[in-house]
Design a protein around this motif. Sequence first.
Motif, short mmCIF file in Angstrom:
data_model
loop_
_atom_site.label_atom_id
_atom_site.label_comp_id
_atom_site.label_asym_id
_atom_site.label_seq_id
_atom_site.Cartn_x
_atom_site.Cartn_y
_atom_site.Cartn_z
N GLU A 194 -41.69 -19.04 -6.87
CA GLU A 194 -42.29 -17.76 -6.59
C GLU A 194 -41.18 -16.79 -6.45
OE1 GLU A 194 -44.94 -18.30 -3.03
OE2 GLU A 194 -46.13 -19.51 -4.03
N MET A 195 -40.29 -17.22 -5.55
CA MET A 195 -39.12 -15.99 -5.47
C MET A 195 -38.49 -15.58 -6.96
SD MET A 195 -35.40 -16.24 -3.77
CE MET A 195 -36.04 -17.10 -2.37
N LEU A 196 -38.29 -16.77 -7.84
CA LEU A 196 -37.77 -16.31 -9.15
C LEU A 196 -38.57 -15.52 -9.81
CD1 LEU A 196 -35.74 -19.82 -9.85
CD2 LEU A 196 -34.82 -17.46 -9.60
N ALA A 197 -39.85 -16.04 -9.79
CA ALA A 197 -41.03 -15.19 -10.63
C ALA A 197 -41.31 -13.50 -10.16
CB ALA A 197 -42.36 -15.81 -10.36
N ALA A 198 -40.97 -13.56 -8.73
CA ALA A 198 -40.92 -11.97 -8.27
C ALA A 198 -39.96 -11.25 -8.94
CB ALA A 198 -41.04 -12.13 -6.99
N ILE A 199 -38.79 -11.70 -8.61
CA ILE A 199 -37.56 -11.09 -9.25
C ILE A 199 -37.58 -11.02 -10.74
CG2 ILE A 199 -35.15 -11.71 -9.54
CD1 ILE A 199 -34.76 -13.08 -7.13
N ALA A 200 -38.07 -11.82 -11.49
CA ALA A 200 -38.33 -11.73 -12.83
C ALA A 200 -39.31 -10.43 -13.22
CB ALA A 200 -38.78 -12.94 -13.70
N ALA A 201 -40.35 -10.40 -12.45
CA ALA A 201 -41.37 -9.29 -12.66
C ALA A 201 -40.71 -7.96 -12.41
CB ALA A 201 -42.52 -9.82 -11.61
N ALA A 202 -39.91 -7.89 -11.05
CA ALA A 202 -39.22 -6.72 -10.57
C ALA A 202 -38.04 -6.42 -11.97
CB ALA A 202 -38.36 -6.84 -9.50
N ASP A 203 -37.40 -7.23 -12.36
CA ASP A 203 -36.42 -6.98 -13.52
C ASP A 203 -37.10 -6.56 -15.00
OD1 ASP A 203 -33.63 -7.25 -14.77
OD2 ASP A 203 -34.74 -8.68 -16.09
N ALA A 204 -38.53 -6.75 -15.22
CA ALA A 204 -39.06 -6.59 -16.59
C ALA A 204 -39.52 -5.29 -15.99
CB ALA A 204 -40.32 -7.68 -16.52
N GLY A 205 -40.00 -4.95 -15.15
CA GLY A 205 -40.41 -3.63 -14.71
C GLY A 205 -39.24 -2.48 -14.91
N VAL A 206 -38.14 -2.92 -14.38
CA VAL A 206 -36.75 -2.02 -14.54
C VAL A 206 -36.51 -1.84 -16.11
CG1 VAL A 206 -34.62 -1.50 -13.90
CG2 VAL A 206 -36.20 -2.58 -12.21
N ALA A 207 -36.69 -3.14 -16.97
CA ALA A 207 -36.42 -3.01 -18.20
C ALA A 207 -37.06 -2.33 -18.88
CB ALA A 207 -36.29 -4.63 -18.60
N ALA A 208 -38.62 -2.18 -18.52
CA ALA A 208 -39.51 -1.16 -19.31
C ALA A 208 -39.22 0.26 -18.90
CB ALA A 208 -40.88 -1.49 -18.73
N LEU A 209 -38.80 0.71 -17.95
CA LEU A 209 -38.38 2.16 -17.42
C LEU A 209 -37.22 2.44 -18.42
CD1 LEU A 209 -38.68 2.57 -13.50
CD2 LEU A 209 -40.13 3.32 -15.38
N LEU A 210 -36.27 1.39 -18.30
CA LEU A 210 -35.03 1.47 -19.21
C LEU A 210 -35.23 1.91 -20.69
CD1 LEU A 210 -32.39 -0.70 -17.52
CD2 LEU A 210 -32.45 1.96 -17.57
N ALA A 211 -36.21 1.05 -21.40
CA ALA A 211 -36.77 1.42 -22.73
C ALA A 211 -37.09 2.53 -23.10
CB ALA A 211 -37.76 0.04 -23.08
N GLY A 212 -37.94 3.29 -22.08
CA GLY A 212 -38.42 4.59 -22.41
C GLY A 212 -37.23 5.60 -22.21
N HIS A 213 -36.17 5.29 -21.72
CA HIS A 213 -35.13 6.45 -20.98
C HIS A 213 -34.91 7.35 -22.34
CE1 HIS A 213 -31.60 8.35 -19.39
NE2 HIS A 213 -31.03 7.88 -20.59
N GLN A 214 -34.49 6.85 -23.25
CA GLN A 214 -33.86 7.79 -24.33
C GLN A 214 -34.85 8.90 -24.95
OE1 GLN A 214 -30.63 7.97 -25.38
NE2 GLN A 214 -31.16 9.65 -26.34
N ARG A 215 -35.99 8.19 -25.00
CA ARG A 215 -37.12 9.25 -25.54
C ARG A 215 -37.58 10.28 -24.35
NH1 ARG A 215 -40.67 10.72 -29.25
NH2 ARG A 215 -42.64 11.85 -28.57
#
Length: 452
Positions: A194-215
């Motif tokens: 559960e801890m690793l899943a929560a970390i992975a979900a947080a990381d995916a959220g940050v990655a999605a924000l970074l993906a939209g940074h250049q635009r």
Amino acid sequence: MLPDRRDTIAALATARGRAGVAIVRLSGPDALAIGRKFFRPHTPAHTPPPRQMVLGTVLDGEKQPLDEALFVYFPAKSSYTAEPVVEFHLHGSPVVVETLLAALTAHGGRIAEPGEYTRRAFLGGRLDLSQAEAVAELIEARSLAAARAARRRLTGALSERVGRIRDRLTEALALAEAEIDFPDEDIGPLDRREMLAAIAAADAGVAALLAGHQRARTLAQGAVVALAGRPNAGKSSLFNRLAGARRALVHETAGTTRDPIEAEVVIEGLPLRLVDTAGLRQTEHDVERAGVAWARETIAAADLAIYLIDGAVGVTADDRQWLAEFAAVPRLVVWNKLDLAAPDASFAGLGDLAVSAKEGTNGEELRRRLVQLLGADGADNEALLAAVRHRNLAEKARLNLAAARDLATAGDKSELAALELREAAAALGEIIGETTPDQVLDTIFARFCVGK
């Protein structure tokens, strides 16, 4: 030295210069008392009713009539800055505005620092820091898409996304701290998953924000696109085509363009600064040589270079030499004059796009490639992480999350994993201003105009 929030500040809230209307704003504990000294309502009232326009006469420092204007008072609970605010809605005469400001500052007010109104709104809890930054971005927006992206941040879209990510961090941190606080209890493989899943979900959220940074960044700040190539490659023709107007002189004489010529354009919602540069060639002519040197500096500093091949001649040794010089610059090599000749074997390996600047052939594909190479394609609703400051903090959070994941996977490093999770949460909190140092705030708000 930080501005004193106990001061009552005054500034012109609208653009400087002559206009139909100008708004002078007071904010601070004495705003109403100072404002009433220089306003005489046509219908006398003991206290102007909150949030209602009152017509009357504005007075100067000698209490002489200065203008007919509207006066409005906002109590702290309903104002932009979370403190008492008074506005004078005057005729847009610079003389009238400066005379009123002089009176207000001579009787207890002071001129606001750049961004001080919005800084007070942030400190008063009206806005978080990402929303405050969006105020400046909305004011500076150079395209409709840029304005809409700034508005999404202003209304809390980035704050909400960061909040959801931090919720997952909190879940992971709670599980890590449970293992620290109750070492004799076996957390078990399920809880660790559960801890690793929560970390992975947080990381995916940050990655999605970074993906939209250049635009997001390009929408907010624009990009510089330089048109490059040998003389007579058609740079000025393409410049005029992209600008939608005849801005650069087009002539068969080589070396017609000497100084860089610029135009602000919007392509697929992106505000871009196009620069038409001098034709690249070795020359003994002093003026043209200076123009070529200027062109080389402009191209080297551009976010993207469009290098045009003269389709009437094909790729030359000089083209390859110039392309080698600008190898570090993101570029799009384009075969021009498709109306005269199709790409030949010399173009192989350099590009696959052929256009006719003269006739507009393949112009839409050129625009699409340009946006793609700027890394600014994608959905506007994902373009939330605009500032370089935001990107750096998000990248730091991802590094902390990666470290936390590795430590949690090891199974006996819960204290260290919790530390990394707290660091990730702090980095994300700095985006919205929960843990932002004063010197960073100074830098952010210094970009604002005085009246905002």
